[in-house]
Design an enzyme around this catalytic site. Sequence first.
Site, mmCIF file in Angstrom:
data_model
loop_
_atom_site.group_PDB
_atom_site.id
_atom_site.type_symbol
_atom_site.label_atom_id
_atom_site.label_comp_id
_atom_site.label_asym_id
_atom_site.label_seq_id
_atom_site.Cartn_x
_atom_site.Cartn_y
_atom_site.Cartn_z
ATOM 1 N N CYS A 1 47.402 -129.166 -38.499
ATOM 2 C CA CYS A 1 48.353 -129.304 -39.605
ATOM 3 C C CYS A 1 49.510 -128.359 -39.323
ATOM 4 O O CYS A 1 49.301 -127.156 -39.111
ATOM 5 C CB CYS A 1 47.688 -128.926 -40.934
ATOM 6 S SG CYS A 1 48.868 -128.896 -42.313
ATOM 7 N N ASN B 1 36.684 -121.302 -49.215
ATOM 8 C CA ASN B 1 38.002 -120.905 -48.732
ATOM 9 C C ASN B 1 38.840 -122.180 -48.688
ATOM 10 O O ASN B 1 38.439 -123.148 -48.037
ATOM 11 C CB ASN B 1 37.863 -120.286 -47.339
ATOM 12 C CG ASN B 1 39.197 -120.076 -46.630
ATOM 13 O OD1 ASN B 1 39.246 -120.026 -45.417
ATOM 14 N ND2 ASN B 1 40.267 -119.946 -47.381
ATOM 15 N N GLY B 2 39.967 -122.153 -49.383
ATOM 16 C CA GLY B 2 40.825 -123.334 -49.345
ATOM 17 C C GLY B 2 41.671 -123.442 -50.594
ATOM 18 O O GLY B 2 41.886 -122.466 -51.300
ATOM 19 N N CYS C 1 52.582 -123.872 -48.243
ATOM 20 C CA CYS C 1 51.293 -124.453 -47.843
ATOM 21 C C CYS C 1 50.533 -124.811 -49.114
ATOM 22 O O CYS C 1 50.475 -124.012 -50.039
ATOM 23 C CB CYS C 1 50.499 -123.430 -47.042
ATOM 24 S SG CYS C 1 48.833 -123.999 -46.638
ATOM 25 N N CYS D 1 44.572 -125.745 -39.586
ATOM 26 C CA CYS D 1 45.776 -124.961 -39.898
ATOM 27 C C CYS D 1 46.245 -124.184 -38.669
ATOM 28 O O CYS D 1 45.574 -123.268 -38.206
ATOM 29 C CB CYS D 1 45.464 -123.991 -41.027
ATOM 30 S SG CYS D 1 46.772 -122.792 -41.303
ATOM 31 N N CYS E 1 41.275 -116.925 -48.130
ATOM 32 C CA CYS E 1 40.038 -116.241 -48.467
ATOM 33 C C CYS E 1 39.090 -116.309 -47.290
ATOM 34 O O CYS E 1 39.400 -116.911 -46.262
ATOM 35 C CB CYS E 1 39.367 -116.924 -49.653
ATOM 36 S SG CYS E 1 40.390 -116.920 -51.113
ATOM 37 N N TYR F 1 48.716 -116.320 -37.106
ATOM 38 C CA TYR F 1 48.722 -115.093 -37.901
ATOM 39 C C TYR F 1 47.393 -114.741 -38.547
ATOM 40 O O TYR F 1 46.956 -113.602 -38.477
ATOM 41 C CB TYR F 1 49.785 -115.225 -39.019
ATOM 42 C CG TYR F 1 49.726 -114.104 -40.030
ATOM 43 C CD1 TYR F 1 50.173 -112.827 -39.695
ATOM 44 C CD2 TYR F 1 49.203 -114.304 -41.309
ATOM 45 C CE1 TYR F 1 50.097 -111.785 -40.608
ATOM 46 C CE2 TYR F 1 49.125 -113.264 -42.218
ATOM 47 C CZ TYR F 1 49.578 -112.012 -41.873
ATOM 48 O OH TYR F 1 49.500 -110.978 -42.767
ATOM 49 N N GLY G 1 41.061 -111.486 -47.290
ATOM 50 C CA GLY G 1 41.160 -111.345 -48.739
ATOM 51 C C GLY G 1 40.789 -109.955 -49.180
ATOM 52 O O GLY G 1 39.691 -109.498 -48.884
HETATM 53 P P1 AMP Z 1 58.501 -111.825 -44.769
HETATM 54 O O1 AMP Z 1 58.671 -110.348 -44.795
HETATM 55 O O2 AMP Z 1 58.498 -112.426 -46.157
HETATM 56 O O3 AMP Z 1 59.440 -112.525 -43.850
HETATM 57 O O4 AMP Z 1 57.029 -112.130 -44.258
HETATM 58 C C1 AMP Z 1 56.730 -112.176 -42.897
HETATM 59 C C2 AMP Z 1 55.659 -111.192 -42.549
HETATM 60 O O5 AMP Z 1 54.524 -111.343 -43.410
HETATM 61 C C3 AMP Z 1 55.192 -111.428 -41.136
HETATM 62 O O6 AMP Z 1 55.362 -110.212 -40.442
HETATM 63 C C4 AMP Z 1 53.724 -111.807 -41.228
HETATM 64 O O7 AMP Z 1 52.971 -110.921 -40.446
HETATM 65 C C5 AMP Z 1 53.364 -111.700 -42.689
HETATM 66 N N1 AMP Z 1 52.887 -112.970 -43.268
HETATM 67 C C6 AMP Z 1 53.308 -114.210 -43.005
HETATM 68 N N2 AMP Z 1 52.673 -115.120 -43.789
HETATM 69 C C7 AMP Z 1 51.831 -114.427 -44.560
HETATM 70 C C8 AMP Z 1 50.899 -114.793 -45.590
HETATM 71 N N3 AMP Z 1 50.723 -116.050 -45.963
HETATM 72 N N4 AMP Z 1 50.216 -113.813 -46.183
HETATM 73 C C9 AMP Z 1 50.411 -112.526 -45.825
HETATM 74 N N5 AMP Z 1 51.250 -112.117 -44.881
HETATM 75 C C10 AMP Z 1 51.974 -113.046 -44.243
#
Ligand code: AMP
Length: 473
Positions: free
Chosen positions: A450, A104-105, A400, A250, A2, A256, A28
């Site tokens: 972390c 956020n958390g 996580c 984090c 968030c 990302y 979010g």
């Molecule tokens: P996947 O398709 O399940 O392997 O997800 C990987 C893709 O989702 C990557 O290209 C990231 O850009 C994106 N991604 C990774 N972690 C998250 C997250 N927690 N929330 C939203 N998108 C994510």
Amino acid sequence: MCGVAGIFGIESAERYVAEILFAIQHRGQESCGLSVKMANGDIATYKQMGLVKHVFTSEVFDRFTGVNAIGHVRYPTAGSSDILNSQPHTVPLPDGSTLAFCANGDVVNYAEWREFLEKRKVAFTSNNDGELIARLIAYRMFAEGLAIEAAIESIQRDIEGAFSALLLYRDQLYAFRDPHGFRPFVMGHRTWQGVGEMPSQGTCFASETCAFGIIGAQFVREVKPGEIIRLEPNRPATTVAINGATPRHCIFELIYFSRPDTLTFGEFVYRVRKKIGATLAHYDHDIPSGDDLAVMAVPDSSNFVALGYAAEKEVPFEMGLIRNHYVGRTFISPYQKKRDEGVKQKFNPLPAFFEGKRVVLVDDSIVRGTTLRKIVRMIRGAGAKEIHVRIGSPRVIGPCFYGIDTPTREELIATRMSLQETCVYLSADSLKHIELDDLLRIVARPGDFCTACFSGDYLYVPPSFVKSNAPGC
Ligand code: AMP
């Protein structure tokens, strides 16, 4: 995941909060809301499902206006798409005032404290962990007689997990953070000069520094891990306490989540990403350069990693995949079919670009493997002769518990397949991730991060090692 925003001492605070929330919308997209200290003394709250630009209309600003305000954007989590779980949460207090709270958390020991409060007849309107913190503060103040600052300190002591939090109470605004500083949280100042007046100054808070430019504010500093900052009229911002412990920032924020134009945990996000790319390029002495080699990102999250890779290898960075920006987050859908379709809608290859090319395809992470499996097939179908997948994070081996939404352990591809099996599953010619040690070498203070989702080194784990039922922030 968030995002939070706060403004203290600036007229039309609600508009600035909305601007900040718009800048951090990537944190979010499910719902958003704000709470404002109104001229009549009330704290009023408005929240809706949907995006900032749709929810906060000028009519809303006309109705909810003041000089102090807090706001929140909420990340979509499966099964909890509910206005009741959106923030800020408000708690009517026995003294006739209202407390408004957002964070956020993620609270790891949610179940324990919810039971504690329910046994004491405290009623809840949602399953959201933000409401738990708000009600626990109110309980500590009015049932146990603690002053508000002592109540906040008790939260820092008793609540395990992550919270970068803002609270409005009477004329005051409090900003506070969990002792380990899991999630980012920054403070800024905005100065303006009225006609014939002395310059005035207001204070702002945001999850990311990228939000300050848009409101003409300057970044001052991070809210420190465990810090409690009080703002009250005609006084400078005051640090009430710092109950910090070893930082556990984090690392996934750098990889990302945060925007590349954000400075977080003392690091410029885009620089970290470029260095990740350069590190990945060093792994690839066996891939010869040449006119047929294209380095490209899965846009947009891995753009800077691919740029860093291309610069290090002295190969041009190419934009072979075009992303449709009107497709929302596909990652979060609880249905695999929907996730698959979402990837197809989201990305499209340039026509005639891939024929006969060797492609280094860079992405930030692999979670379930959905995105890359589809994209590798798409590029192969478009004529690529080799596809080497490079990932800007180590393998994700665990969920996580501190505010990033990840699937269950069983859904993670790294828990089901070896690296080699994953490469075959993706139909790639080769697959490499950055090593955790190399990733940590890139940041200035590696011990402050972390890395639990990559290393399994968790600080707190929910009792059953499943994500608690509390939909996070
Ligand atoms: P996947 O398709 O399940 O392997 O997800 C990987 C893709 O989702 C990557 O290209 C990231 O850009 C994106 N991604 C990774 N972690 C998250 C997250 N927690 N929330 C939203 N998108 C994510």
